[in-house]
Motif scaffolding. Structure first.
Motif, short mmCIF file in Angstrom:
data_model
loop_
_atom_site.label_atom_id
_atom_site.label_comp_id
_atom_site.label_asym_id
_atom_site.label_seq_id
_atom_site.Cartn_x
_atom_site.Cartn_y
_atom_site.Cartn_z
N LEU A 275 0.84 -1.19 0.00
CA LEU A 275 0.00 0.00 0.00
C LEU A 275 0.88 1.25 0.00
O LEU A 275 2.02 1.22 0.47
N THR A 276 0.35 2.35 -0.49
CA THR A 276 1.10 3.60 -0.45
C THR A 276 1.11 4.14 0.98
O THR A 276 0.20 3.86 1.78
N PRO A 277 2.13 4.92 1.34
CA PRO A 277 2.17 5.48 2.70
C PRO A 277 0.93 6.28 3.06
O PRO A 277 0.43 6.18 4.19
N ILE A 278 0.40 7.07 2.13
CA ILE A 278 -0.78 7.88 2.47
C ILE A 278 -1.98 7.00 2.74
O ILE A 278 -2.81 7.29 3.61
N ARG A 279 -2.07 5.87 2.03
CA ARG A 279 -3.19 4.96 2.28
C ARG A 279 -3.01 4.24 3.62
O ARG A 279 -3.97 4.02 4.35
N LYS A 280 -1.77 3.89 3.95
CA LYS A 280 -1.52 3.29 5.25
C LYS A 280 -1.92 4.24 6.37
O LYS A 280 -2.54 3.83 7.36
#
Length: 278
Positions: A265-270
């Motif tokens: 997952l992308t950091p912003i989604r995490k």
């Protein structure tokens, strides 16, 4: 580098799933939990990054000895020094806490003896001893009622480790390990050599779909078993569960093509997923 910085880099570098999950912990407990996750990573690397079984067993024995030193207040490793510094009043190093850590060490020791499992009961024992013991240690560090934590934390830890092994099947295969029971490989007409050689097929997709659904059901059942009074105290484990479920969605959208790449997952989604863990 002090012990806390070492643990942070080992367990939860910025942008990692563990980094965002740990941010959901109460601030006073974050250093302790980071140290626990760092211990997990140290033990995992002892297995994954050691090709010689003799060296692996030597390192494994060293960690058991280091836990004995930790018990005496004489820790020598940055991870155990951090545990020693932050464990006060947490239950992390009481009798039950020490038992969980020793069980965790021995769980990873199973990886030194076998890289395949004949059937689901055999794999489940590994998941329980490793993932279950670790989640129990994490849960007891923040639980409202430590005495009962193992009953609901251990199944969640087993489910989270199952999810990790399914999602990282390609990475594990590159280290010569296949955490899919042999009888299930046979049922879906997939061989360990197919996985190690990154051979995609409809049969492999069917196998992955089965493994994914079992892991998802296990996580859902374990989350449902957390007592209502403990849900707020267990935001770290619940955040990990939410991240695992979301990652499964990404893997499905990529058609289970996990043998040659690690889908994440992308950091912003995490950040968004863990922030929603209330």
């Amino acid at each position: 580098m002090n012990s806390d910085d070492y643990c942070q880099q080992k367990a939860a570098p910025e942008g990692s799933s563990t980094y965002y999950a740990l941010r959901r912990a109460p601030a006073p407990r974050q250093p302790l939990l980071t140290a626990l996750y760092a211990l997990y990573r140290e033990l995992e690397e002892t297995v994954k990054k050691t090709s010689d079984p003799t060296i692996g067993r030597t390192k494994h024995a060293w960690w058991r000895s280091e836990l004995d030193r930790l018990d005496r207040g004489e820790a020598t490793h940055p991870v155990t020094q951090a545990l020693q510094a932050h464990a006060a009043d947490s239950g992390a190093l009481d009798d039950a806490g020490r038992a969980s850590l020793l069980t965790l060490v021995d769980g990873f020791g199973m990886d030194l003896d076998q890289a395949r499992y004949l059937d689901w009961p055999g794999l489940a024992r590994y998941l329980d001893q490793t993932g279950g013991a670790f989640a129990t240690a994490v849960a007891r560090s923040t639980a409202v009622n430590r005495a009962d934590a193992s009953a609901w934390a251990a199944p969640l830890g087993s489910a989270l480790l199952l999810a990790e092994r399914v999602q990282d099947i390609g990475d594990d295969a590159r280290n010569g390990r296949v955490y899919v029971p042999i009888d299930e490989l046979q049922r879906f007409n997939v061989t360990a050599a197919d996985i190690i050689n990154r051979k995609y097929s409809d049969a492999f997709s069917d196998l992955m779909r089965f493994q994914t659904e079992r892991a998802r059901r296990s996580i859902d059942a374990a989350l449902a078993a957390i007592p209502p009074a403990e849900r707020a105290s267990q935001r770290v484990l619940r955040a990990q569960a939410a991240l695992a479920q979301a990652r499964f969605g990404e893997i499905e959208r990529e058609g289970f093509r996990v043998l040659h790449q690690r889908i994440s997952l992308t950091p912003i989604r995490k950040l968004w997923i863990t922030w929603r863990t209330r």
